[in-house]
Design an enzyme around this catalytic site. Structure first.
Site, PDB file in Angstrom:
ATOM      1  N   HIS A 103      47.213 -41.295  34.240  1.00  6.98           N
ATOM      2  CA  HIS A 103      46.338 -41.514  35.396  1.00  6.98           C
ATOM      3  C   HIS A 103      46.740 -42.803  36.127  1.00  6.98           C
ATOM      4  O   HIS A 103      46.864 -42.830  37.353  1.00  6.98           O
ATOM      5  CB  HIS A 103      44.872 -41.574  34.939  1.00  6.98           C
ATOM      6  CG  HIS A 103      43.923 -42.084  35.979  1.00  6.98           C
ATOM      7  ND1 HIS A 103      43.221 -41.251  36.816  1.00  6.98           N
ATOM      8  CD2 HIS A 103      43.588 -43.355  36.335  1.00  6.98           C
ATOM      9  CE1 HIS A 103      42.483 -41.989  37.641  1.00  6.98           C
ATOM     10  NE2 HIS A 103      42.689 -43.270  37.371  1.00  6.98           N
ATOM     11  N   GLU A 104      46.968 -43.874  35.359  1.00 10.96           N
ATOM     12  CA  GLU A 104      47.368 -45.149  35.993  1.00 10.96           C
ATOM     13  C   GLU A 104      48.700 -44.994  36.717  1.00 10.96           C
ATOM     14  O   GLU A 104      48.907 -45.537  37.806  1.00 10.96           O
ATOM     15  CB  GLU A 104      47.457 -46.263  34.950  1.00 10.96           C
ATOM     16  CG  GLU A 104      46.120 -46.627  34.305  1.00 10.96           C
ATOM     17  CD  GLU A 104      45.065 -47.043  35.331  1.00 10.96           C
ATOM     18  OE1 GLU A 104      45.445 -47.716  36.317  1.00 10.96           O
ATOM     19  OE2 GLU A 104      43.889 -46.680  35.159  1.00 10.96           O
ATOM     20  N   HIS A 161      48.358 -43.719  40.134  1.00  7.56           N
ATOM     21  CA  HIS A 161      48.088 -44.726  41.176  1.00  7.56           C
ATOM     22  C   HIS A 161      49.403 -45.314  41.700  1.00  7.56           C
ATOM     23  O   HIS A 161      49.557 -45.562  42.892  1.00  7.56           O
ATOM     24  CB  HIS A 161      47.222 -45.860  40.609  1.00  7.56           C
ATOM     25  CG  HIS A 161      45.781 -45.481  40.429  1.00  7.56           C
ATOM     26  ND1 HIS A 161      45.016 -44.974  41.451  1.00  7.56           N
ATOM     27  CD2 HIS A 161      44.963 -45.545  39.346  1.00  7.56           C
ATOM     28  CE1 HIS A 161      43.776 -44.745  40.995  1.00  7.56           C
ATOM     29  NE2 HIS A 161      43.729 -45.076  39.722  1.00  7.56           N
ATOM     30  N   GLU A 203      41.199 -42.035  43.083  1.00  9.29           N
ATOM     31  CA  GLU A 203      40.976 -41.636  41.683  1.00  9.29           C
ATOM     32  C   GLU A 203      41.265 -40.143  41.493  1.00  9.29           C
ATOM     33  O   GLU A 203      41.873 -39.755  40.499  1.00  9.29           O
ATOM     34  CB  GLU A 203      39.545 -41.960  41.247  1.00  9.29           C
ATOM     35  CG  GLU A 203      39.226 -43.454  41.191  1.00  9.29           C
ATOM     36  CD  GLU A 203      40.211 -44.230  40.344  1.00  9.29           C
ATOM     37  OE1 GLU A 203      40.667 -43.708  39.294  1.00  9.29           O
ATOM     38  OE2 GLU A 203      40.548 -45.365  40.735  1.00  9.29           O
ATOM     39  N   ASP A 220      44.064 -38.594  39.055  1.00  6.42           N
ATOM     40  CA  ASP A 220      43.708 -37.597  38.038  1.00  6.42           C
ATOM     41  C   ASP A 220      44.594 -36.360  38.166  1.00  6.42           C
ATOM     42  O   ASP A 220      45.053 -35.812  37.158  1.00  6.42           O
ATOM     43  CB  ASP A 220      42.237 -37.178  38.188  1.00  6.42           C
ATOM     44  CG  ASP A 220      41.282 -38.145  37.505  1.00  6.42           C
ATOM     45  OD1 ASP A 220      41.759 -39.044  36.775  1.00  6.42           O
ATOM     46  OD2 ASP A 220      40.057 -38.011  37.706  1.00  6.42           O
TER      47      ASP A 220
END
Ligand code: ZN
Length: 417
Positions: A280-281, A284, A358, A362
């Protein structure tokens, strides 16, 4: 604009914003309390009633403390501005320094900072040793709290005073377009801070150790290779010294990028779940969210500094906020203090944008790691951090940087199909 009409505008926005925030907070409390009795069906299998009720009570207690904080901050802001507090501090600084000199400006600003710090201190102490302790999250000892506070003050003074001195000097020396120089300087300082914080500041407060060999490290290295992501190191931080809340974050740029895990996170999650959280990070990074945010912050702050440059020469700005004294230091202090009152209407837009990021992260994570592992990691984090599963929709849409749990997890489930 006249001074008195600016005063009226300021007071209207300050009290209107305060009332709106208190209203939103009371909605959040009522909504969470209304759903305290039953775990939402989607989570019934993974979160027990006791954990759900703890999350509800913790959320309510935090929002109530937040309401106190809002009141104290609003009273402080009123007291400093129209209440004459800044004018008095300015006069006090004049006793030791020539008015208008650099030393005088710094003494004045330090006085404002110290006063605000003292006013915030009781609620800060209560937050750690009252609220967080009551729900079993606080690990701070009074000794560590004092040590942190002293280190924090020294670091702020060592960095803040030279920084402010440079800004005051630029405001005096750069002529008409000083705000452009101050903006460029401020932006450069922020980027520099992001570079030096992980290596020079963070180690003053925590210990960092390389992540040991094992399943977790192997998994993360596999993920990094899959995502073609270069990394300078994997570290474990002793977050458990202060709090039981778990977390993980990326720091640094380019080749110096590193990942830091709180030891509390490693205790709670399985390696495959941590892999999914990191995916997930990486999402970003993949979507360049940091750079997009910096772009918006850079452009937005340029507009604000241009505004600062304009109001600095308007007597109504100072008089309307209760200051007779004008000049560089009063300009900066007034602007910094009242800015949040005027930018509050932007909050829902920034929150919405953040939630959009977000979802993107995801979706990326679900392509690089099992979505089910991210779901189970999120459920554990919601449970262990006592985050509410039932936020008030209006409150959440205005403040929350992350989508509500049910919506987020619903999308992840859908992405598996
Ligand atoms: Zn995220």
């Amino acid at each position: 604009m006249t001074a008195s009409s600016f005063s009226v505008l300021f007071l209207a926005l300050l009290s209107g914003g305060l009332l709106l925030r208190l209203y939103l907070a009371s909605r959040q409390i009522a909504h969470v309390r209304r759903h305290r009795g039953a775990v939402p069906p989607a989570f019934a299998a993974s979160i027990g009633l006791e954990a759900h009720q703890k999350a509800a009570d913790y959320t309510v207690a935090r929002v109530q403390l937040g309401m106190m904080d809002l009141l104290v901050s609003a009273i402080l802001l009123f007291g400093l501005t129209l209440g004459g507090g800044l004018e008095a501090l300015y006069g006090l600084a004049s006793q030791g320094f020539t008015p208008g000199s650099l030393g005088h400006g710094l003494a004045f600003m330090a006085g404002v900072a110290v006063l605000s710090w003292v006013v915030d201190l009781p609620l800060g102490i209560y937050r750690s040793f009252g609220l967080e302790a009551r729900f079993g999250f606080n690990r701070l000892t009074p000794g560590l709290f004092v040590a942190d506070t002293i280190k924090g003050i020294l670091v702020s003074a060592a960095i803040g005073l030279p920084l402010l001195a440079a800004v005051l000097w630029l405001m005096d020396a750069m002529g008409e377009r000083w705000w452009l120089y101050v903006w460029a300087f401020w932006l450069a300082f922020n980027l520099l801070a992001m570079l030096i914080y992980p290596t020079f500041i963070a180690p003053l407060f925590n210990k960092f150790q390389p992540l040991p060999e094992g399943e977790l490290k192997t998994r993360i290295e596999g993920l990094m290779a899959r995502c073609k992501f270069q990394l300078a190191g994997l570290f474990v931080m002793d977050g458990s010294r202060r709090s039981a809340h778990g977390n993980a974050y990326f720091t640094g740029f380019g080749a110096s990028r590193r990942i830091v895990f709180f030891d509390t996170l490693i205790e709670k999650l399985e390696p495959i779940e941590i892999e999914a959280v990191l995916a997930h990070e990486l999402g970003h990074y993949h979507h360049r969210h940091l750079w997009k945010r910096l772009g918006v912050i850079g452009a937005g702050s340029l507009a604000l500094f241009a505004l600062l440059g304009d109001v600095a020469s308007q007597p109504w700005f100072f008089e309307g906020l209760g200051m007779q004294a004008q000049g560089t230091a009063p300009t900066l202090v007034l602007f910094a203090l009242v800015l949040p009152v005027f930018t509050f209407p932007l909050t829902p837009f920034m929150s919405h944008w953040s939630r959009h990021h977000e979802f993107e992260a995801d979706a990326y994570a679900a392509r690089q790691a099992p979505a089910s592992a991210l779901v189970s990691a999120l459920v554990k984090l919601y449970r262990d951090n006592a985050s509410t599963l039932t936020p008030d929709p209006l409150y959440s849409s205005i403040y929350d940087s992350h989508p509500p749990a049910a919506i987020r997890i619903g999308r992840l489930h859908a992405s598996k199909a």
